[in-house]
Design an enzyme around this catalytic site. Structure first.
Site, short mmCIF file in Angstrom:
data_model
loop_
_atom_site.label_atom_id
_atom_site.label_comp_id
_atom_site.label_asym_id
_atom_site.label_seq_id
_atom_site.Cartn_x
_atom_site.Cartn_y
_atom_site.Cartn_z
N HIS A 91 92.57 65.33 92.86
CA HIS A 91 93.59 64.99 93.84
C HIS A 91 94.09 63.61 93.45
CE1 HIS A 91 92.05 67.78 97.33
NE2 HIS A 91 92.63 68.44 96.34
N HIS A 120 93.18 74.27 99.85
CA HIS A 120 92.34 73.28 100.54
C HIS A 120 91.74 73.93 101.79
CE1 HIS A 120 91.00 69.67 102.54
NE2 HIS A 120 91.31 68.96 101.49
N HIS A 138 95.63 57.62 102.16
CA HIS A 138 96.38 57.91 100.93
C HIS A 138 97.69 57.10 100.87
CE1 HIS A 138 94.39 62.15 100.65
NE2 HIS A 138 93.52 61.17 100.78
N GLU A 165 84.87 68.52 97.26
CA GLU A 165 85.71 67.32 97.09
C GLU A 165 84.88 66.08 97.38
OE1 GLU A 165 89.38 67.38 99.30
OE2 GLU A 165 89.87 65.32 98.73
N HIS A 168 89.70 58.73 97.33
CA HIS A 168 88.34 58.78 97.88
C HIS A 168 87.35 58.07 96.97
CE1 HIS A 168 89.45 62.74 100.22
NE2 HIS A 168 90.24 61.74 100.48
N TYR A 184 89.78 71.78 107.99
CA TYR A 184 89.13 70.52 108.40
C TYR A 184 88.03 70.76 109.43
CZ TYR A 184 93.08 68.33 106.12
OH TYR A 184 94.01 67.94 105.19
N ASP A 219 89.78 56.41 104.20
CA ASP A 219 90.52 57.48 103.55
C ASP A 219 92.00 57.38 103.95
OD1 ASP A 219 91.50 59.79 102.49
OD2 ASP A 219 90.30 61.15 103.70
N HIS A 262 85.81 70.07 101.89
CA HIS A 262 85.01 68.87 102.14
C HIS A 262 83.57 69.32 102.39
CE1 HIS A 262 88.81 66.55 103.65
NE2 HIS A 262 88.94 67.06 102.45
N ASP A 312 88.95 63.16 94.07
CA ASP A 312 90.12 62.59 94.72
C ASP A 312 90.13 61.11 94.35
OD1 ASP A 312 91.66 61.16 96.76
OD2 ASP A 312 91.77 63.07 97.83
N ARG A 348 93.53 73.82 111.18
CA ARG A 348 92.97 73.24 112.40
C ARG A 348 92.66 74.30 113.47
NH1 ARG A 348 93.21 67.87 111.46
NH2 ARG A 348 94.92 67.15 110.16
N GLU A 386 98.53 64.32 97.16
CA GLU A 386 98.42 64.43 98.62
C GLU A 386 98.98 63.14 99.24
OE1 GLU A 386 94.34 67.02 99.04
OE2 GLU A 386 94.17 64.87 98.73
ZN LIG Z 1 90.62 67.00 101.10
ZN LIG Z 2 91.96 65.02 98.68
#
Ligand SMILES: [Zn+2]
Ligand SMILES: [Zn+2]
Length: 495
Positions: free
Chosen positions: A349, A203, A364, A278, A315, A206, A362, A243, A312, A170, A394
């Site tokens: 994932h 990964h 999880h 992804e 997803h 973001y 999204d 992503h 994923d 981040r 995840e």
């Molecule tokens: Zn991801």
């Molecule tokens: Zn993922």
């Protein structure tokens, strides 16, 4: 996941143990029937008595997972054994790590029990050769205090693969990769037999949106992205998951072309790391929630050996690709194979979904407790083309402690890894499977109800406003480049 990372304070990790496979020759289990695979993919150090038990063996959980909500007691026949090898205390997350380094701060002495719990792996790593299919399952672990710590953290939960953030996910800029952390990472991967080129799947940040149209912001995104790829190459990592991006207010084909152009540029600036797109849950401006999006990006990549896809499961399901029944799973994978192509599949994932099918949300969930359910994961674990790929959990691990504070319970991942491994070759029609399926469904019932309610409410609201406006064709105008798409606000892997 790590809320802070990128701090290269370089803990001297005093790892002394070797991973022991605790194996049992017990037979007759309905579900956990694992057989030695012909091909040895990953050799985990075994104690000598285990060698005679190479066939028909099963790794067993070694510790305190009894307390877990998701403990697959019936399915994996997990035993609590306190036989794990001794290990010196090590850092598990950012907070502990920070304390560990501040030598001036007097620390609260840990009790014997606390020390033991920290030192002991939550589960022993399953020897891949004992599985009918060579599925490398692990979790997205913390790299706080230096990327080398991720190896111990993967080992701690019994993972045969792992994901990690290579720097703060981040922040735009982070300190460079410390040479010591790099060397320790490589040494520890070698020592514990993690193939960094195959089973480590970092990964991406973001913040990075490779579809960014604004030149300045695009440059910032590219710099951050390239820096991660360079870190991969320094660490001997060949797969990098990220992503794809968001189109914002711009036409989709243009956004896709910008992503591809950035990737082509990054490929030229690096040697061999494969950039893994992804698939996404979101609709609207988010790129990558359809196989066609992924296909269209790949089509524009100059060097096709440098691009791949990570599916994923949460997803996919949220985006409208069903995995629940064997028929639906086959249909989804057939469509992936014909639209994208199986050779591009580089990783998975593994997440259940708190939100219902095709909800574009999204969220999880723990394995078996969401709308996907255990049957979907039985399909996944028995799909031979997924062999040898890194499979990364995840799933949420935050729990409320006795004092009301949120704590991470990594035993959840240890248990889920064993649960998933137990599905390989298992009979999904058996009583034991159905019992476990129901137990996990019951655990997630309340949450599924909550999110089903939210989705239903939203649908009704949309329907009402459409009727009011009487202009069903008109779409809501996009908010802009950094708009909160449903995906961005909920955030895959953001835990
Ligand atoms: Zn991801
Ligand atoms: Zn993922």
């Amino acid at each position: 996941m790590p809320r802070r990372s990128g701090r290269n304070t370089d803990t001297q990790v005093t790892e002394t143990n070797s991973t022991e496979a605790v194996v049992s020759p017990k037979k007759g289990r309905v579900l956990v029937k694992v057989e030695a695979a012909a091909e040895v993919v990953t050799k985990v150090e075994e104690p000598s008595p285990a060698k005679s038990l190479r066939k028909k063996v099963k790794a067993e959980i070694a510790s305190e997972s009894e307390s877990l909500d998701t403990a697959p007691k019936a399915l994996a026949d997990i035993k609590t054994k306190q036989k794990a090898p001794k290990r010196k205390a090590k850092t598990e997350d950012g907070d502990e790590d920070e304390d560990a380094h501040d030598k001036k701060t007097p620390k609260k002495r840990k009790t014997k029990g606390e020390k033991e719990a920290e030192a002991m792996p939550l589960a022993v790593r399953t020897v891949i050769a004992t599985l009918k299919h060579a599925m490398h399952i692990g979790a997205h672990v913390s790299g706080a205090g230096g990327v080398h710590n991720s190896v111990n953290n993967a080992l701690h939960v019994g993972g045969n693969a792992f994901a990690v953030f290579l720097k703060s996910q981040r922040k735009w800029s982070s300190p460079p990769l410390a040479a010591e952390a790099r060397d320790q990472f490589k040494a520890m991967c070698l020592e514990h037999k993690y193939d960094a080129a195959k089973h480590v799947l970092p990964h991406g940040s973001y913040l990075v949106n490779l579809a960014q149209a604004d030149p300045e912001k695009a440059e910032q995104a590219y710099t951050c992205f390239l820096d991660d790829l360079q870190r991969c190459e320094e660490l001997g990592i060949k797969l990098y998951n990220f992503h794809p991006g968001s189109a914002g207010a711009h036409p989709r084909p243009e956004a896709i072309a910008r992503i591809a152009a950035q990737l082509n540029k990054a490929h030229k600036a690096t040697k061999n790391v494969v950039t893994v797109l992804e698939n996404m849950a979101g609709s609207g401006n988010v790129i990558g929630s359809t196989w066609e999006d992924l296909r269209d990006i790949i089509a524009l990549i100059d060097d096709k050996s440098r691009v791949g896809v990570c599916i994923d499961t949460c997803h996919s399901f949220a985006a409208g690709y069903d995995l629940r029944s064997p028929e639906a799973f086959k249909q989804t994978m057939d469509s992936f194979a014909s639209i994208v192509g199986m050779p591009y599949l580089k990783a998975l994932h593994l997440n259940d979904s708190k939100a219902p099918f095709a909800s574009n949300r999204d969220l999880h969930a723990n394995i078996g407790t969401g709308f996907l359910g255990l049957r979907a994961f039985h399909n996944v674990m028995n799909f031979a083309p997924f062999q040898h790929l890194p499979m990364v959990l995840e799933t949420p691990i935050d729990k409320k402690g006795p004092d009301g504070k949120t704590v991470e319970d990594k035993g959840v991942w240890a248990t889920e890894i064993k649960l998933l491994e137990g599905l390989i070759g298992a009979d999904a029609e058996s009583e034991a499977f159905k019992k476990e399926e129901q137990r996990l469904l019951d655990l997630g019932a309340e949450e599924r109800k909550k999110f089903q309610g939210q989705v239903d409410k939203k649908k009704q609201k949309t329907l009402d406003s459409m009727l009011k406006k009487a202009s069903p064709k008109k779409k809501k105008a996009p908010k802009g480049e950094d708009a909160e798409d449903s995906d961005a606000s909920e955030g895959c892997c953001s835990h």
